[in-house]
Design an enzyme around this catalytic site. Structure first.
Site, PDB file in Angstrom:
ATOM      1  N   CYS A 138      62.198  14.890  14.896  1.00  0.00           N
ATOM      2  CA  CYS A 138      61.381  14.095  16.006  1.00  0.00           C
ATOM      3  C   CYS A 138      61.820  12.776  16.471  1.00  0.00           C
ATOM      4  O   CYS A 138      62.233  11.918  15.651  1.00  0.00           O
ATOM      5  CB  CYS A 138      59.854  13.856  15.185  1.00  0.00           C
ATOM      6  SG  CYS A 138      58.619  12.946  16.372  1.00  0.00           S
ATOM      7  N   ASN A 199      64.547  20.519  19.775  1.00  0.00           N
ATOM      8  CA  ASN A 199      63.242  19.519  19.829  1.00  0.00           C
ATOM      9  C   ASN A 199      63.610  18.783  21.394  1.00  0.00           C
ATOM     10  O   ASN A 199      64.583  19.258  21.874  1.00  0.00           O
ATOM     11  CB  ASN A 199      63.194  18.677  18.766  1.00  0.00           C
ATOM     12  CG  ASN A 199      61.787  18.115  18.722  1.00  0.00           C
ATOM     13  OD1 ASN A 199      61.292  17.684  19.567  1.00  0.00           O
ATOM     14  ND2 ASN A 199      61.442  17.958  17.375  1.00  0.00           N
TER      15      ASN A 199
HETATM   16  C1  LIG Z   1      53.400  16.096  24.088  1.00  0.00           C
HETATM   17  C2  LIG Z   1      54.416  16.788  23.140  1.00  0.00           C
HETATM   18  C3  LIG Z   1      54.430  16.774  21.833  1.00  0.00           C
HETATM   19  C4  LIG Z   1      55.144  17.365  20.862  1.00  0.00           C
HETATM   20  N1  LIG Z   1      55.001  17.306  19.677  1.00  0.00           N
HETATM   21  C5  LIG Z   1      55.608  18.068  18.893  1.00  0.00           C
HETATM   22  C6  LIG Z   1      55.506  17.894  17.271  1.00  0.00           C
HETATM   23  O1  LIG Z   1      54.504  17.253  17.016  1.00  0.00           O
HETATM   24  N2  LIG Z   1      56.242  18.700  16.492  1.00  0.00           N
HETATM   25  C7  LIG Z   1      57.632  19.251  17.081  1.00  0.00           C
HETATM   26  O2  LIG Z   1      58.214  19.743  16.339  1.00  0.00           O
HETATM   27  N3  LIG Z   1      57.634  19.394  18.301  1.00  0.00           N
HETATM   28  C8  LIG Z   1      56.841  18.467  19.211  1.00  0.00           C
HETATM   29  N4  LIG Z   1      57.141  18.755  20.479  1.00  0.00           N
HETATM   30  C9  LIG Z   1      58.405  19.232  21.130  1.00  0.00           C
HETATM   31  C10 LIG Z   1      58.257  20.835  21.540  1.00  0.00           C
HETATM   32  O3  LIG Z   1      57.587  21.387  20.590  1.00  0.00           O
HETATM   33  C11 LIG Z   1      59.531  21.185  22.022  1.00  0.00           C
HETATM   34  O4  LIG Z   1      60.456  21.324  21.148  1.00  0.00           O
HETATM   35  C12 LIG Z   1      59.887  20.425  23.322  1.00  0.00           C
HETATM   36  O5  LIG Z   1      58.853  19.968  24.108  1.00  0.00           O
HETATM   37  C13 LIG Z   1      60.776  21.536  24.348  1.00  0.00           C
HETATM   38  O6  LIG Z   1      60.059  22.483  24.667  1.00  0.00           O
HETATM   39  P1  LIG Z   1      59.503  22.439  26.278  1.00  0.00           P
HETATM   40  O7  LIG Z   1      60.532  21.962  27.154  1.00  0.00           O
HETATM   41  O8  LIG Z   1      59.021  24.007  26.495  1.00  0.00           O
HETATM   42  O9  LIG Z   1      58.308  21.591  26.160  1.00  0.00           O
HETATM   43  C14 LIG Z   1      56.462  17.910  21.496  1.00  0.00           C
HETATM   44  C15 LIG Z   1      56.508  18.170  22.636  1.00  0.00           C
HETATM   45  C16 LIG Z   1      55.728  17.648  23.789  1.00  0.00           C
HETATM   46  C17 LIG Z   1      55.705  17.567  25.386  1.00  0.00           C
END
Ligand SMILES: Cc1cc2nc3c(=O)[nH]c(=O)nc-3n(C[C@H](O)[C@H](O)[C@H](O)COP(=O)(O)O)c2cc1C
Length: 310
Positions: A138, A199
């Site tokens: 994170c 991530n």
């Molecule tokens: C608003 C938001 C909150 C997120 N919270 C977490 C989290 O609590 N734990 C985690 O492992 N990843 C978290 N992520 C990361 C996502 O799980 C993912 O790895 C990342 O957004 C990339 O994928 P995407 O482009 O499809 O969103 C978060 C992403 C967003 C946008």
């Protein structure tokens, strides 16, 4: 038989080490809450698995607002792991999640190795959990990136969780490193069953009128279509390096995006930011993969995995 198998006579099931999923489409942590938030918008039981928002030992309020902003083809977020804490998660959130007919992956994060081990131990004997996903990556909390930017610490934290639970362990890696491959290898050596890659990427945005950062935390994690080529390459490279299965994450909005990850070597994918645009984005991706399979005469989704020709 899963719905998709029934509908199209296609086999959508995938094996991720010890984890058996009815199809390769998962929701990404932090973008589907604890399931309840999305339940009115889509049939969660049609997913391969649901990944919860990160749970920590103590409840967290997260970072002050503003903590999200839109960027070109993506968004920045610095939520800061806002969550109810492990005790309330077990009491208040787990019963609903268990009632869903979907594989449940609980995403956990700690500040220390002991935190991760304690969280894994607290969940080890709880029914209805298919796997743990370790958020060692994170970018929006103090020490959040310590583990996933250091091969030695990655191995140590994974090994500690391995000792604390018999549940399958998915380790979520950070793209914020010079080379992700040594970290992926260390996670495997520590006892990871599966890797999830990636991530978010650390970034920033500036409000030129106020001459201040848009995000109160100064930096945030970039997600959405903007990161897809970068995460895709990370998945491809790791698939060449490790023997354990990989879940691809980053900018997946359409079946085409997901198929690119499967061809690059991912055995499954997670849909994150796209859910904020279309709450049922993950299911649209699944249907699109089925259409692609019919068009290209694939009977089994596993035939696609790692099929990239170079
Ligand atoms: C608003 C938001 C909150 C997120 N919270 C977490 C989290 O609590 N734990 C985690 O492992 N990843 C978290 N992520 C990361 C996502 O799980 C993912 O790895 C990342 O957004 C990339 O994928 P995407 O482009 O499809 O969103 C978060 C992403 C967003 C946008």
């Amino acid at each position: 038989m899963s719905k998709s198998t029934f509908m199209h006579n296609l086999s959508m099931e995938v094996e991720l080490g010890p984890l058996h999923l009815k199809n390769p489409i998962l929701t990404a942590s932090g973008t589907c809450g604890y399931g309840e938030e999305l339940a009115d918008w889509m049939d969660l039981s049609a997913l391969g698995a649901l990944v919860t928002k990160t749970v920590t030992r103590k409840p967290r309020a997260g970072n002050p607002s503003p903590r999200t902003c839109e960027t070109a083809s993506g968004m920045l977020n610095a939520i800061g792991l806002q969550n109810v804490g492990i005790e309330r998660f077990i009491e208040e959130k787990l019963p609903f999640l268990r009632s869903l007919d979907v594989s449940l992956i609980v995403n956990i994060a700690g500040e220390t190795v002991q935190d991760f081990a304690d969280l894994a131990a607290a969940l080890a004997d709880k029914s209805g959990i298919a796997a743990l996903e370790l958020n060692i990556s994170c970018p929006n909390v103090a020490h959040g990136l310590d583990f996933a930017t250091d091969p030695r610490q990655t191995k140590e934290v994974v090994a500690a969780v391995r000792d604390a639970t018999a549940l399958p362990i998915i380790v979520k890696l950070s793209p914020n490193v010079t080379d992700i491959r040594p970290i992926a290898f260390s996670a495997q050596e520590g006892g990871a069953d599966v890797l999830s890659i990636t991530n978010t990427f650390v970034g920033m945005a500036i409000d030129i009128e106020r001459r201040r950062p848009v995000i109160s935390n100064l930096t945030g994690g970039l997600s959405g279509p903007a990161i897809k080529p970068l995460s895709l390459l990370a998945v491809y490279r790791c698939a060449q390096t490790v023997d354990i299965p990989i879940i691809g994450i980053g900018g997946i909005c359409t079946a085409k995006d997901a198929l690119e990850y499967l061809l690059a070597g991912a055995s499954a994918v997670q849909v994150g930011t796209a859910t904020f645009v279309q709450p049922d984005a993950a299911l649209r991706v699944l249907r699109g993969i089925e259409e692609y399979m019919q068009k290209h005469h694939f009977k089994n989704v596993r035939e696609i995995i790692g099929g990239l020709q170079v």
